[in-house]
Scaffold this active site. Structure first.
Site, PDB file in Angstrom:
ATOM      1  CB  SER A 127     107.975  22.471  21.798  1.00 56.72           C
ATOM      2  OG  SER A 127     107.543  22.710  23.112  1.00 56.72           O
ATOM      3  CE1 TYR A 152     113.197  25.241  22.658  1.00 57.18           C
ATOM      4  CE2 TYR A 152     111.298  25.759  24.031  1.00 57.18           C
ATOM      5  CZ  TYR A 152     112.006  24.858  23.278  1.00 57.18           C
ATOM      6  OH  TYR A 152     111.540  23.593  23.120  1.00 57.18           O
ATOM      7  CE  LYS A 156     112.065  23.509  19.414  1.00 59.61           C
ATOM      8  NZ  LYS A 156     112.997  22.707  18.604  1.00 59.61           N
ATOM      9  CG  ASN A 182     106.370  18.841  29.908  1.00 61.81           C
ATOM     10  OD1 ASN A 182     105.479  19.301  29.193  1.00 61.81           O
ATOM     11  ND2 ASN A 182     107.016  19.571  30.784  1.00 61.81           N
ATOM     12  CG  ASN A 202     113.365  20.855  31.626  1.00 60.03           C
ATOM     13  OD1 ASN A 202     114.358  20.886  30.927  1.00 60.03           O
ATOM     14  ND2 ASN A 202     112.286  21.530  31.328  1.00 60.03           N
ATOM     15  NE  ARG A 298     109.387  27.338  35.556  1.00 64.79           N
ATOM     16  CZ  ARG A 298     109.850  26.196  35.059  1.00 64.79           C
ATOM     17  NH1 ARG A 298     111.076  25.799  35.371  1.00 64.79           N
ATOM     18  NH2 ARG A 298     109.105  25.449  34.273  1.00 64.79           N
ATOM     19  N   GLY A 300     106.155  32.935  33.797  1.00 69.37           N
ATOM     20  CA  GLY A 300     106.017  32.360  32.451  1.00 69.37           C
ATOM     21  C   GLY A 300     105.450  30.958  32.425  1.00 69.37           C
ATOM     22  CG  ASP A 301     105.865  27.353  35.160  1.00 66.39           C
ATOM     23  OD1 ASP A 301     106.358  26.865  34.129  1.00 66.39           O
ATOM     24  OD2 ASP A 301     106.240  27.051  36.315  1.00 66.39           O
TER      25      ASP A 301
HETATM   26  C1  UD1 Z   1     109.701  23.939  29.849  1.00 74.85           C
HETATM   27  C2  UD1 Z   1     109.613  25.147  28.981  1.00 74.85           C
HETATM   28  C3  UD1 Z   1     109.110  24.733  27.619  1.00 74.85           C
HETATM   29  C4  UD1 Z   1     110.038  23.708  27.011  1.00 74.85           C
HETATM   30  C5  UD1 Z   1     110.177  22.532  27.959  1.00 74.85           C
HETATM   31  C6  UD1 Z   1     111.269  21.609  27.455  1.00 74.85           C
HETATM   32  C7  UD1 Z   1     109.210  26.999  30.529  1.00 74.85           C
HETATM   33  C8  UD1 Z   1     108.226  27.994  30.984  1.00 74.85           C
HETATM   34  N1  UD1 Z   1     108.766  26.146  29.591  1.00 74.85           N
HETATM   35  O1  UD1 Z   1     108.376  23.403  29.946  1.00 74.85           O
HETATM   36  O2  UD1 Z   1     109.028  25.853  26.774  1.00 74.85           O
HETATM   37  O3  UD1 Z   1     109.532  23.265  25.781  1.00 74.85           O
HETATM   38  O4  UD1 Z   1     110.551  22.978  29.257  1.00 74.85           O
HETATM   39  O5  UD1 Z   1     111.326  20.465  28.228  1.00 74.85           O
HETATM   40  O6  UD1 Z   1     110.318  26.945  30.979  1.00 74.85           O
HETATM   41  N2  UD1 Z   1     108.651  22.678  38.260  1.00 74.85           N
HETATM   42  C9  UD1 Z   1     108.769  22.793  39.634  1.00 74.85           C
HETATM   43  N3  UD1 Z   1     110.019  22.863  40.165  1.00 74.85           N
HETATM   44  C10 UD1 Z   1     111.145  22.828  39.409  1.00 74.85           C
HETATM   45  C11 UD1 Z   1     111.027  22.700  38.014  1.00 74.85           C
HETATM   46  C12 UD1 Z   1     109.755  22.645  37.470  1.00 74.85           C
HETATM   47  O7  UD1 Z   1     107.774  22.842  40.346  1.00 74.85           O
HETATM   48  O8  UD1 Z   1     112.256  22.915  39.966  1.00 74.85           O
HETATM   49  C13 UD1 Z   1     107.311  22.571  37.663  1.00 74.85           C
HETATM   50  C14 UD1 Z   1     106.978  23.676  36.698  1.00 74.85           C
HETATM   51  O9  UD1 Z   1     106.386  24.754  37.365  1.00 74.85           O
HETATM   52  C15 UD1 Z   1     106.016  22.971  35.747  1.00 74.85           C
HETATM   53  C16 UD1 Z   1     106.483  21.521  35.758  1.00 74.85           C
HETATM   54  O10 UD1 Z   1     107.282  21.378  36.923  1.00 74.85           O
HETATM   55  O11 UD1 Z   1     104.732  23.006  36.272  1.00 74.85           O
HETATM   56  C17 UD1 Z   1     107.294  21.146  34.542  1.00 74.85           C
HETATM   57  O12 UD1 Z   1     108.340  22.092  34.395  1.00 74.85           O
HETATM   58  P1  UD1 Z   1     109.495  21.905  33.304  1.00 74.85           P
HETATM   59  O13 UD1 Z   1     110.069  20.545  33.404  1.00 74.85           O
HETATM   60  O14 UD1 Z   1     110.417  23.063  33.434  1.00 74.85           O
HETATM   61  O15 UD1 Z   1     108.719  21.955  31.917  1.00 74.85           O
HETATM   62  P2  UD1 Z   1     107.729  23.067  31.320  1.00 74.85           P
HETATM   63  O16 UD1 Z   1     107.658  24.264  32.148  1.00 74.85           O
HETATM   64  O17 UD1 Z   1     106.443  22.392  31.027  1.00 74.85           O
END
Ligand code: UD1
Length: 342
Positions: A127, A152, A156, A182, A202, A298, A300-301
């Site tokens: 990842s 998690y 990796k 992603n 996600n 969020r 950790g983002d």
């Molecule tokens: C997340 C994990 C990452 C993992 C990947 C698997 C975290 C911090 N990271 O990545 O380790 O490999 O999933 O698919 O959890 N967002 C919103 N609203 C929501 C959901 C997400 O605004 O309800 C935004 C998030 O802030 C981010 C983007 O959408 O900017 C993508 O989020 P997400 O799909 O959760 O993926 P990652 O955070 O990139």
């Protein structure tokens, strides 16, 4: 027939799409999956898409005796694609031991059995999380890995290290790790797709569930980042394109075209897309409005990350093909199908 491939986690989201693409080009597939985050019905769906029912063995790779017995009775495996792992970031913070035990032991057991039964090739599901927030964008494979933000993410990193060390110690074994950005979307048939348990973490499953009326409102996590519109930037890769990268990686290992015992590749589109841009693209592609509000960041983002895909393009000859809009439409068609909205 091109050869027999073991796909662990083959009924999961990326695994199932990869099984389809492997079968489409003539590989025979055997799946091991403990169904902890998928259902046996996925095997029927794969059979419906490809006309071929993959052999399926439901067990967890932590069970070395079962895995050894499986390899004993399944002759002729040419390569393994290892997807089977726990993947929920938040859950991993609460249950680190369960993540370490499952994700690490599964790989160790696989290697032990591969060695004993003379199976030499492994493609590993890694990842972009291994890069953390990179200092420079886009991210190349030379970008240094960062200390993981979650157990998690750390699994990796540790699994990549295990592969590095083991391929050094055992010259017969060759491996390619694909570092996914992603993954989103679903098969164009809408027969397989992502099936999150409970409330999705996600972005895209939350978007499609909100559009389908299952969730009232999407929260956009932050609009005060240092990005053009203030929302976070990611590299969203179509799951079928991603699945095809595995097929190419398998071919490279089986044809012995790899340049070193352990290679790794970024798999993304190379394009950074913000959360707000993704919402716009979704509305444009599907005609569906998404009810959302701007919420706080969020924990950790990562602010922004996207791939430099030059290595995968040039060395693997792999390119992403699908547009963001067609990918989001496929995610929406899948959501409609599972909610019986058609
Ligand atoms: C997340 C994990 C990452 C993992 C990947 C698997 C975290 C911090 N990271 O990545 O380790 O490999 O999933 O698919 O959890 N967002 C919103 N609203 C929501 C959901 C997400 O605004 O309800 C935004 C998030 O802030 C981010 C983007 O959408 O900017 C993508 O989020 P997400 O799909 O959760 O993926 P990652 O955070 O990139």
């Amino acid at each position: 027939m091109k050869g027999k491939i073991l796909v662990t986690g083959g009924t999961g989201y990326i695994g199932s799409h990869t099984v389809v693409e492997l079968q489409n080009v003539g590989f025979e597939v055997v799946i091991i999956d403990d169904l902890s985050n998928s259902t046996a019905g996925v095997v029927d769906q794969i059979a419906q898409i490809t006309g071929i029912r993959p052999e399926f063995h439901p067990f967890n790779l932590q069970n070395l005796d079962l895995l050894d017995a499986f390899f004993e009775q399944t002759k002729g495996i040419g390569a393994v694609i290892h997807f089977a792992a726990f993947k929920a970031v938040g859950e991993s913070v609460k249950k680190p031991l369960s993540y370490y035990r499952n994700n690490i032991l599964s790989l160790v057991n696989l290697f032990e059995c591969m060695d004993k039964h003379r199976v030499n090739n492994l493609v590993f599901s890694s990842s972009c999380t291994v890069y953390g927030q990179p200092a420079q964008l886009p991210v190349t494979e030379q970008t240094p890995r960062k200390e993981a933000e979650s157990p998690y993410g750390n699994t990796k990193i540790v699994c990549e290290d295990i592969i590095r060390d083991y391929t050094k110690a055992n010259p017969r074994i060759q491996s390619i790790a694909l570092r996914y950005f992603n993954p989103i979307g679903a098969h164009p048939s809408a027969l397989i797709g992502e099936l999150p348990n409970g409330i999705p973490n996600n972005l895209v499953p939350f978007v499609t569930q909100t559009a389908a009326g299952l969730r009232e409102q999407l929260q956009v996590f932050g609009n005060d980042y240092d990005t053009p519109d203030g929302s976070c930037i990611r590299d969203y890769i179509n799951v079928v394109d991603l699945a095809k990268a595995h097929v190419v990686a398998i071919g490279r290992l089986m044809d012995k075209k790899n340049e070193s015992a352990f290679e790794f590749f970024n798999v993304g589109t190379g394009k950074g897309v913000s959360v707000l841009e993704l919402l716009n693209a979704f509305e444009k592609a599907t005609g569906q409005k998404v009810n959302y509000r701007i919420a706080g960041r969020r924990a950790g983002d990562i602010e922004k990350i996207y791939a430099d895909t030059t290595k995968a393009n040039q060395v693997l000859g792999w390119h992403s093909a699908a547009s963001l809009e067609e990918t989001l439409l496929s995610a929406w068609n899948w959501e409609k199908k599972i909610r019986k909205m058609d």
